[in-house]
Design a protein around this motif. Structure first.
Motif, PDB file in Angstrom:
ATOM      1  N   ASP A   6       0.811  -1.426   0.272  1.00  0.00           N
ATOM      2  CA  ASP A   6      -0.008   0.205  -0.413  1.00  0.00           C
ATOM      3  C   ASP A   6       0.661   1.150   0.156  1.00  0.00           C
ATOM      4  O   ASP A   6       0.993   2.248  -0.276  1.00  0.00           O
ATOM      5  CB  ASP A   6      -0.780  -0.503   0.830  1.00  0.00           C
ATOM      6  CG  ASP A   6      -1.812   1.915   1.421  1.00  0.00           C
ATOM      7  OD1 ASP A   6      -2.673   1.735  -0.028  1.00  0.00           O
ATOM      8  OD2 ASP A   6      -1.711   1.981   2.532  1.00  0.00           O
ATOM      9  N   THR A  43      -8.561  -0.267  -7.182  1.00  0.00           N
ATOM     10  CA  THR A  43      -8.913  -0.941  -5.956  1.00  0.00           C
ATOM     11  C   THR A  43      -8.266  -0.766  -4.647  1.00  0.00           C
ATOM     12  O   THR A  43      -9.027  -0.126  -3.667  1.00  0.00           O
ATOM     13  CB  THR A  43      -8.886  -2.558  -6.340  1.00  0.00           C
ATOM     14  OG1 THR A  43      -9.195  -2.630  -7.601  1.00  0.00           O
ATOM     15  CG2 THR A  43      -9.512  -3.262  -5.684  1.00  0.00           C
ATOM     16  N   THR A  44      -7.151  -0.317  -4.633  1.00  0.00           N
ATOM     17  CA  THR A  44      -6.518   0.272  -3.446  1.00  0.00           C
ATOM     18  C   THR A  44      -7.443   1.494  -2.898  1.00  0.00           C
ATOM     19  O   THR A  44      -7.874   2.068  -2.149  1.00  0.00           O
ATOM     20  CB  THR A  44      -5.449   0.385  -3.681  1.00  0.00           C
ATOM     21  OG1 THR A  44      -4.479  -1.402  -3.638  1.00  0.00           O
ATOM     22  CG2 THR A  44      -4.814   0.916  -2.045  1.00  0.00           C
ATOM     23  N   LEU A  46      -9.934   2.372  -4.291  1.00  0.00           N
ATOM     24  CA  LEU A  46     -11.587   2.820  -3.917  1.00  0.00           C
ATOM     25  C   LEU A  46     -11.726   2.668  -2.418  1.00  0.00           C
ATOM     26  O   LEU A  46     -12.474   2.733  -1.750  1.00  0.00           O
ATOM     27  CB  LEU A  46     -12.958   2.301  -4.961  1.00  0.00           C
ATOM     28  CG  LEU A  46     -12.509   2.311  -6.253  1.00  0.00           C
ATOM     29  CD1 LEU A  46     -13.611   1.257  -6.958  1.00  0.00           C
ATOM     30  CD2 LEU A  46     -14.009   3.971  -6.385  1.00  0.00           C
ATOM     31  N   LEU A  47     -11.312   1.621  -2.229  1.00  0.00           N
ATOM     32  CA  LEU A  47     -11.528   0.997  -0.795  1.00  0.00           C
ATOM     33  C   LEU A  47     -10.573   1.766   0.312  1.00  0.00           C
ATOM     34  O   LEU A  47     -11.256   1.674   1.159  1.00  0.00           O
ATOM     35  CB  LEU A  47     -10.466  -0.999  -0.672  1.00  0.00           C
ATOM     36  CG  LEU A  47     -11.390  -1.766  -1.345  1.00  0.00           C
ATOM     37  CD1 LEU A  47     -10.768  -3.180  -1.390  1.00  0.00           C
ATOM     38  CD2 LEU A  47     -12.901  -1.522  -1.349  1.00  0.00           C
ATOM     39  N   THR A  48      -9.501   2.209  -0.383  1.00  0.00           N
ATOM     40  CA  THR A  48      -8.853   2.658   1.567  1.00  0.00           C
ATOM     41  C   THR A  48      -9.541   5.068   1.461  1.00  0.00           C
ATOM     42  O   THR A  48      -9.162   5.142   2.261  1.00  0.00           O
ATOM     43  CB  THR A  48      -7.677   3.532   1.599  1.00  0.00           C
ATOM     44  OG1 THR A  48      -7.247   3.625  -0.183  1.00  0.00           O
ATOM     45  CG2 THR A  48      -6.828   1.714   2.193  1.00  0.00           C
ATOM     46  N   MET A  51     -15.116   5.122  -0.284  1.00  0.00           N
ATOM     47  CA  MET A  51     -15.288   4.156   0.372  1.00  0.00           C
ATOM     48  C   MET A  51     -15.457   5.163   1.837  1.00  0.00           C
ATOM     49  O   MET A  51     -16.612   5.435   2.310  1.00  0.00           O
ATOM     50  CB  MET A  51     -15.102   2.649   0.524  1.00  0.00           C
ATOM     51  CG  MET A  51     -16.156   2.190  -0.987  1.00  0.00           C
ATOM     52  SD  MET A  51     -15.483   0.296  -0.086  1.00  0.00           S
ATOM     53  CE  MET A  51     -17.274   0.032   0.347  1.00  0.00           C
ATOM     54  N   TYR A  63     -19.462  -1.649  -2.531  1.00  0.00           N
ATOM     55  CA  TYR A  63     -18.377  -1.513  -3.528  1.00  0.00           C
ATOM     56  C   TYR A  63     -18.706  -3.236  -4.190  1.00  0.00           C
ATOM     57  O   TYR A  63     -19.354  -3.571  -3.470  1.00  0.00           O
ATOM     58  CB  TYR A  63     -17.380  -2.392  -2.400  1.00  0.00           C
ATOM     59  CG  TYR A  63     -16.441  -2.886  -3.810  1.00  0.00           C
ATOM     60  CD1 TYR A  63     -15.028  -1.671  -4.238  1.00  0.00           C
ATOM     61  CD2 TYR A  63     -15.522  -4.507  -3.448  1.00  0.00           C
ATOM     62  CE1 TYR A  63     -13.983  -2.064  -5.245  1.00  0.00           C
ATOM     63  CE2 TYR A  63     -14.846  -5.060  -4.468  1.00  0.00           C
ATOM     64  CZ  TYR A  63     -14.232  -3.365  -5.161  1.00  0.00           C
ATOM     65  OH  TYR A  63     -12.954  -4.414  -6.130  1.00  0.00           O
ATOM     66  N   ASP A  65     -17.738  -5.817  -6.846  1.00  0.00           N
ATOM     67  CA  ASP A  65     -16.678  -5.799  -7.951  1.00  0.00           C
ATOM     68  C   ASP A  65     -16.678  -6.497  -9.658  1.00  0.00           C
ATOM     69  O   ASP A  65     -17.185  -8.045  -8.841  1.00  0.00           O
ATOM     70  CB  ASP A  65     -15.430  -6.950  -7.108  1.00  0.00           C
ATOM     71  CG  ASP A  65     -14.174  -7.440  -8.021  1.00  0.00           C
ATOM     72  OD1 ASP A  65     -14.276  -7.111  -9.106  1.00  0.00           O
ATOM     73  OD2 ASP A  65     -13.182  -7.639  -7.581  1.00  0.00           O
ATOM     74  N   ASP A 151     -15.649  -1.778  -9.636  1.00  0.00           N
ATOM     75  CA  ASP A 151     -14.629  -2.188 -10.136  1.00  0.00           C
ATOM     76  C   ASP A 151     -14.847  -3.445 -11.486  1.00  0.00           C
ATOM     77  O   ASP A 151     -15.516  -3.980 -11.076  1.00  0.00           O
ATOM     78  CB  ASP A 151     -13.933  -2.469  -8.503  1.00  0.00           C
ATOM     79  CG  ASP A 151     -12.248  -2.001  -8.274  1.00  0.00           C
ATOM     80  OD1 ASP A 151     -12.011  -2.190  -9.677  1.00  0.00           O
ATOM     81  OD2 ASP A 151     -12.126  -2.655  -7.556  1.00  0.00           O
TER      82      ASP A 151
END
Length: 168
Positions: A6, A43-44, A46-48, A51, A63, A65, A151
């Motif tokens: 990350d 993706t990282t 979007l998620l971190t 969101m 989310y 996928d 995603d």
């Protein structure tokens, strides 16, 4: 998440992300699309970032996928929507689960009463209609703005029945 990876590949964009909730709530209503080559940490990102920011701003971020089932992207979309509904419906604690368990039979001394199923909307058989049914169910249960984060949405371009999926 692996902090080493990350830290190497993800570059935080807090100012950009802070602008999204207002743009989505007060803007023209157009979707926001993020594009970059594969393996560039979308993706990282979007998620971190979007969101948690959306959640703090009062949205329910969902989310989805699309790559979860590349042979049937509609099922991946339906799965993501159903998972979000389940997250709203299923309590996380044992006590909460017990309190939400439906009672179907009541007995006092020698008398008992058995209850039938509650009236409910019928879930459509068609996967194309199911998208709409799941989305309306999610919006009804969420009681707040819902933010769908797709995603790998580019899979729709090559999916069988892609036009019908987009229409759904």
């Amino acid at each position: 998440m692996n902090n080493l990876i990350d830290g190497q590949w993800h570059v935080p964009r807090p100012n950009l992300v802070k602008s999204y909730p207002a743009l989505l709530r007060d803007g023209p209503g157009d979707p926001i699309a993020l594009q970059s080559p594969h393996r560039w940490s979308k993706t990282t990102f979007l998620l971190t970032e979007p969101m948690p920011t959306a959640q703090t701003a009062g949205f329910l971020p969902v989310y989805i996928d699309v790559w979860q089932n590349r042979d049937d992207v509609l099922s991946a979309i339906n799965y993501g929507l159903q998972e979000a509904i389940d997250d709203l419906d299923v309590p996380t604690t044992t006590v909460g689960k017990r309190m939400k368990t439906r009672v179907t039979k009541i007995a006092v001394a020698t008398m008992s009463l058995e209850l039938g199923d509650e009236p409910a909307r019928k879930r459509p058989d068609s996967a194309f209609l199911l998208v709409d049914w799941l989305l309306k169910t999610l919006i009804r249960k969420a009681r707040r703005p819902v933010l769908l984060l797709f995603d790998e949405i580019e899979e729709l371009a090559v999916a069988k029945d892609n036009e019908a999926i987009v229409s759904a």
